[in-house]
Structure formats: structure tokens, C-alpha cells
Scaffold this active site. Sequence first.
Site, PDB file in Angstrom:
ATOM      1  N   LYS A 163       0.846  -1.365   0.485  1.00  0.00           N
ATOM      2  CA  LYS A 163       0.036  -0.071   0.030  1.00  0.00           C
ATOM      3  C   LYS A 163       1.474   0.973  -0.237  1.00  0.00           C
ATOM      4  O   LYS A 163       2.108   1.307  -0.169  1.00  0.00           O
ATOM      5  CB  LYS A 163      -1.011  -0.164   0.940  1.00  0.00           C
ATOM      6  N   PHE A 166     -15.432   3.439   7.031  1.00  0.00           N
ATOM      7  CA  PHE A 166     -14.725   4.473   5.959  1.00  0.00           C
ATOM      8  C   PHE A 166     -14.452   3.795   4.834  1.00  0.00           C
ATOM      9  O   PHE A 166     -13.175   4.642   4.193  1.00  0.00           O
ATOM     10  CB  PHE A 166     -13.081   3.201   7.044  1.00  0.00           C
ATOM     11  N   ARG A 224      -1.954 -14.103   5.117  1.00  0.00           N
ATOM     12  CA  ARG A 224      -2.501 -13.798   6.026  1.00  0.00           C
ATOM     13  C   ARG A 224      -1.621 -13.690   7.012  1.00  0.00           C
ATOM     14  O   ARG A 224      -1.910 -12.895   8.408  1.00  0.00           O
ATOM     15  CB  ARG A 224      -3.858 -13.789   6.285  1.00  0.00           C
ATOM     16  N   THR A 240      -5.706  -6.686  11.032  1.00  0.00           N
ATOM     17  CA  THR A 240      -5.895  -5.535   9.943  1.00  0.00           C
ATOM     18  C   THR A 240      -4.845  -4.114  10.860  1.00  0.00           C
ATOM     19  O   THR A 240      -4.414  -2.958  10.088  1.00  0.00           O
ATOM     20  CB  THR A 240      -7.300  -4.935  10.020  1.00  0.00           C
ATOM     21  N   ARG A 251       2.790  -5.937   9.431  1.00  0.00           N
ATOM     22  CA  ARG A 251       1.934  -4.690  10.078  1.00  0.00           C
ATOM     23  C   ARG A 251       2.231  -4.316  11.348  1.00  0.00           C
ATOM     24  O   ARG A 251       2.874  -3.338  11.899  1.00  0.00           O
ATOM     25  CB  ARG A 251       0.091  -5.463  10.017  1.00  0.00           C
ATOM     26  N   ASN A 301      -1.892   0.541   6.706  1.00  0.00           N
ATOM     27  CA  ASN A 301      -1.440  -0.893   7.059  1.00  0.00           C
ATOM     28  C   ASN A 301      -0.714  -1.588   6.414  1.00  0.00           C
ATOM     29  O   ASN A 301      -0.551  -2.823   6.369  1.00  0.00           O
ATOM     30  CB  ASN A 301      -2.386  -1.473   7.979  1.00  0.00           C
ATOM     31  N   GLU A 336      -8.950 -10.891  -7.182  1.00  0.00           N
ATOM     32  CA  GLU A 336      -8.746  -9.767  -7.844  1.00  0.00           C
ATOM     33  C   GLU A 336      -7.655  -9.961  -8.261  1.00  0.00           C
ATOM     34  O   GLU A 336      -7.488  -9.514  -9.004  1.00  0.00           O
ATOM     35  CB  GLU A 336      -8.331  -9.480  -6.139  1.00  0.00           C
TER      36      GLU A 336
END
Length: 140
Positions: A11, A59, A87, A93, A104, A114, A128
Site C-alpha cells: 500500500k 471508512f 494473511r 488489520t 503490519r 497498514n 482480485e
Amino acid sequence: MAVTRTFSIIKPDATRRNLTGAVTKMLEEAGLRVVASKRIHMTREQAEGFYAVHKERPFFGELVDFMISEPVVVQVLEGEDAVQKNRDVMGATNPADAAEGTIRKTHALSIGENSVHGSDSDENAAIEIRHFFNDDEIVG
Ligand code: RTP
Ligand code: MG
């Protein structure tokens, strides 16, 4: 355990801090292979489509604004039980809840910033991956 694929996004908070390599290293050390990777600057339409399942969440607007704020790196990862493996190495998260040694816990700034996205099921991984990659861009 079968070799499967999952979809990952590094990200904007991570690409901005030059953590593409550090995050990728953690994915690889967890036993995942990067079989496709590209740096893109998502359009609003792409981000809204990608996060459509969260459309009604409070959000959503903030999430889309963040994801298009700067470039991201989208990746296809391959490995045994890839969705769960990814994961596990991503961590919770909210980085405040993430286990030691996870991406994270190590790198994320907040629940919004995150650092990584990872698919949450084999079915969503396939959807995806198709959202961002053509078959000929994935080399297993
Ligand atoms: P991801 O989809 O990004 O891999 O993360 P996740 O499954 O752990 O989290 P999810 O519930 O799917 O939420 C998607 C992303 O939305 C942001 N978020 N912000 N401000 C908030 O309360 C909040 N809650 C979620 C996070 O960036 C999360 O990764
Ligand atoms: Mg999710």
C-alpha cells in the site's frame, strides 16, 4: 497442502517509505513466491471497484482516497496454502493487534495505513488477480 495463489498489494504508506523490498522479503521468507509484480498508480474507479464490498462501511471514502494517494505495488504470490500463509505473515488489520514478526506489526502505521492487502479466500484471490493482471503477466 496444495500450491495456490493469492493477491497482494503493497500500500501507499509502504511504497512511500521505500519499503517495497522489505515487505517483499518478508513475503518471500514466509515461503511465498512472487510470480507477478507491477507498480501502478490506481485510478479512483479501480480502487472503488476493488473495494466495492466495503462500499457501505464508514471508512470507504478514506480507504479509496488513501489507496489512490500514491503508487502501490500489486503482486501475485504463489505457495502452499497461499491465502492463509499471506494473511499469517501480514498480521491483524490493526497493527496494534498484530503479532510480533508480522508485516503490519513491523511496518504499519495505523489501521488505515497498514502497509499491505491480502486476499481473504481462494475465490476472492482469483477475482482480485483478474482485476489487475492478464494471464500472460503471471509466470509461475
Ligand atoms: P485487507 O483487505 O486490506 O487485506 O485487510 P483486512 O482484510 O485485514 O481488512 P478489511 O476488513 O478487509 O478492511 C480493508 C481495509 O480497510 C481499512 N480499514 N480501515 N478505519 C477503519 O476502521 C478501517 N477498518 C478497515 C484497512 O486498511 C483494511 O486493510
Ligand atoms: Mg480484507
